[in-house]
Design a protein around this motif. Structure first.
Motif, PDB file in Angstrom:
ATOM      1  N   TRP A 129       0.822  -1.219   0.000  1.00 42.54           N
ATOM      2  CA  TRP A 129       0.000   0.000   0.000  1.00 42.54           C
ATOM      3  C   TRP A 129       0.850   1.261   0.000  1.00 42.54           C
ATOM      4  O   TRP A 129       0.461   2.266  -0.596  1.00 42.54           O
ATOM      5  N   ALA A 130       2.013   1.221   0.651  1.00 38.72           N
ATOM      6  CA  ALA A 130       2.893   2.394   0.668  1.00 38.72           C
ATOM      7  C   ALA A 130       3.363   2.714  -0.751  1.00 38.72           C
ATOM      8  O   ALA A 130       3.397   3.884  -1.154  1.00 38.72           O
ATOM      9  N   PHE A 131       3.701   1.690  -1.509  1.00 39.99           N
ATOM     10  CA  PHE A 131       4.112   1.886  -2.900  1.00 39.99           C
ATOM     11  C   PHE A 131       2.972   2.492  -3.712  1.00 39.99           C
ATOM     12  O   PHE A 131       3.169   3.458  -4.452  1.00 39.99           O
ATOM     13  N   VAL A 132       1.784   1.929  -3.582  1.00 44.83           N
ATOM     14  CA  VAL A 132       0.622   2.420  -4.329  1.00 44.83           C
ATOM     15  C   VAL A 132       0.364   3.890  -3.992  1.00 44.83           C
ATOM     16  O   VAL A 132       0.170   4.719  -4.889  1.00 44.83           O
ATOM     17  N   HIS A 133       0.376   4.222  -2.716  1.00 43.69           N
ATOM     18  CA  HIS A 133       0.129   5.609  -2.306  1.00 43.69           C
ATOM     19  C   HIS A 133       1.214   6.543  -2.849  1.00 43.69           C
ATOM     20  O   HIS A 133       0.913   7.636  -3.339  1.00 43.69           O
ATOM     21  N   ARG A 134       2.460   6.125  -2.772  1.00 46.25           N
ATOM     22  CA  ARG A 134       3.580   6.956  -3.215  1.00 46.25           C
ATOM     23  C   ARG A 134       3.479   7.243  -4.718  1.00 46.25           C
ATOM     24  O   ARG A 134       3.605   8.396  -5.135  1.00 46.25           O
ATOM     25  N   ILE A 135       3.220   6.199  -5.529  1.00 43.04           N
ATOM     26  CA  ILE A 135       3.153   6.463  -6.969  1.00 43.04           C
ATOM     27  C   ILE A 135       1.882   7.229  -7.336  1.00 43.04           C
ATOM     28  O   ILE A 135       1.884   8.013  -8.284  1.00 43.04           O
ATOM     29  N   TRP A 136       0.786   7.017  -6.564  1.00 39.32           N
ATOM     30  CA  TRP A 136      -0.435   7.788  -6.810  1.00 39.32           C
ATOM     31  C   TRP A 136      -0.163   9.275  -6.583  1.00 39.32           C
ATOM     32  O   TRP A 136      -0.532  10.106  -7.409  1.00 39.32           O
ATOM     33  N   GLU A 137       0.448   9.609  -5.461  1.00 39.17           N
ATOM     34  CA  GLU A 137       0.713  11.020  -5.129  1.00 39.17           C
ATOM     35  C   GLU A 137       1.559  11.681  -6.212  1.00 39.17           C
ATOM     36  O   GLU A 137       1.254  12.795  -6.642  1.00 39.17           O
ATOM     37  N   LYS A 138       2.597  11.012  -6.648  1.00 37.28           N
ATOM     38  CA  LYS A 138       3.465  11.574  -7.684  1.00 37.28           C
ATOM     39  C   LYS A 138       2.713  11.714  -8.999  1.00 37.28           C
ATOM     40  O   LYS A 138       2.759  12.756  -9.647  1.00 37.28           O
ATOM     41  N   TRP A 139       2.005  10.650  -9.394  1.00 41.34           N
ATOM     42  CA  TRP A 139       1.275  10.678 -10.650  1.00 41.34           C
ATOM     43  C   TRP A 139       0.164  11.727 -10.627  1.00 41.34           C
ATOM     44  O   TRP A 139       0.015  12.509 -11.571  1.00 41.34           O
ATOM     45  N   ALA A 140      -0.632  11.757  -9.555  1.00 40.97           N
ATOM     46  CA  ALA A 140      -1.771  12.681  -9.475  1.00 40.97           C
ATOM     47  C   ALA A 140      -1.305  14.134  -9.523  1.00 40.97           C
ATOM     48  O   ALA A 140      -1.952  14.969 -10.155  1.00 40.97           O
ATOM     49  N   SER A 141      -0.196  14.443  -8.884  1.00 39.27           N
ATOM     50  CA  SER A 141       0.272  15.831  -8.888  1.00 39.27           C
ATOM     51  C   SER A 141       0.680  16.284 -10.285  1.00 39.27           C
ATOM     52  O   SER A 141       0.637  17.473 -10.586  1.00 39.27           O
ATOM     53  N   ASN A 142       1.043  15.346 -11.159  1.00 39.21           N
ATOM     54  CA  ASN A 142       1.454  15.685 -12.518  1.00 39.21           C
ATOM     55  C   ASN A 142       0.362  15.466 -13.565  1.00 39.21           C
ATOM     56  O   ASN A 142       0.552  15.822 -14.725  1.00 39.21           O
ATOM     57  N   SER A 143      -0.776  14.874 -13.158  1.00 35.48           N
ATOM     58  CA  SER A 143      -1.782  14.489 -14.156  1.00 35.48           C
ATOM     59  C   SER A 143      -3.207  14.920 -13.853  1.00 35.48           C
ATOM     60  O   SER A 143      -4.048  14.881 -14.734  1.00 35.48           O
ATOM     61  N   VAL A 144      -3.504  15.292 -12.602  1.00 39.04           N
ATOM     62  CA  VAL A 144      -4.905  15.465 -12.210  1.00 39.04           C
ATOM     63  C   VAL A 144      -5.151  16.822 -11.540  1.00 39.04           C
ATOM     64  O   VAL A 144      -4.394  17.233 -10.667  1.00 39.04           O
ATOM     65  N   GLY A 145      -6.242  17.461 -11.946  1.00 37.74           N
ATOM     66  CA  GLY A 145      -6.817  18.545 -11.176  1.00 37.74           C
ATOM     67  C   GLY A 145      -6.537  19.969 -11.583  1.00 37.74           C
ATOM     68  O   GLY A 145      -7.401  20.808 -11.481  1.00 37.74           O
ATOM     69  N   SER A 146      -5.360  20.275 -12.027  1.00 36.23           N
ATOM     70  CA  SER A 146      -5.026  21.656 -12.376  1.00 36.23           C
ATOM     71  C   SER A 146      -5.302  21.924 -13.841  1.00 36.23           C
ATOM     72  O   SER A 146      -5.216  21.008 -14.668  1.00 36.23           O
ATOM     73  N   PRO A 147      -5.592  23.184 -14.185  1.00 34.58           N
ATOM     74  CA  PRO A 147      -5.781  23.514 -15.600  1.00 34.58           C
ATOM     75  C   PRO A 147      -4.526  23.131 -16.396  1.00 34.58           C
ATOM     76  O   PRO A 147      -3.406  23.293 -15.932  1.00 34.58           O
TER      77      PRO A 147
END
Length: 147
Positions: A3-21
């Motif tokens: 789960w630590a791996f999943v959370h770590r890669i999610w955080e990195k990926w989401a910050s570069n792919s999700v939410g901002s214009p």
């Protein structure tokens, strides 16, 4: 499950792919999913970004995926109703049927060994292509660990 791996890669990926214009996705969900597991094992939301998914609604979405009648039914995520437009081996795409946005909205749903990854985007063909690339990048990271 790491789960630590999943959370770590999610955080990195989401910050570069999700939410901002300017990013390819407006929202994303990661749901644990085992289609061969007993029905008493409920899928849960592992991660979510810029969307607050309701667990009951998500259980209906997971049931939709398990029934595998993708072209015969529609599904909901939040208030939006989606109709599947394209089906591939491990993923499908859908368009929002009740959007008020002129360019439309869509979803990419990808299945890995242990998860369903849902990427939501605004726009049409170009946006869908960018969304697919973003979702595929995260799924590739999971597959390297057989997740």
């Amino acid at each position: 499950m790491d789960w630590a791996f999943v959370h770590r890669i999610w955080e990195k990926w989401a910050s570069n792919s999700v939410g901002s214009p300017g990013l390819p996705l407006k929202a994303a969900l990661l749901i644990n999913y085992d289609p061969t597991g007993p029905s008493r094992l409920l899928s849960t939301i592992v991660e979510q970004e810029t969307v607050k998914a309701d667990p009951m609604e998500l259980s209906q979405f997971v049931s939709f995926v398990k029934r595998n009648k993708l072209q015969a039914e529609s599904f909901f995520i939040g208030q939006n109703q989606y109709l599947v437009t394209s089906i591939h081996e491990s993923w499908f795409s859908a368009r929002c049927m009740n959007t008020s946005k002129a360019a439309g909205e869509g979803a990419i749903v990808m299945q890995t060994a242990a998860f369903l990854l849902v990427g939501l985007y605004d726009g049409s063909i170009g946006s869908a292509s960018r969304a697919m690339v973003a979702v595929d990048q995260f799924a590739l990271q999971l597959s390297r660990r057989n997740l």
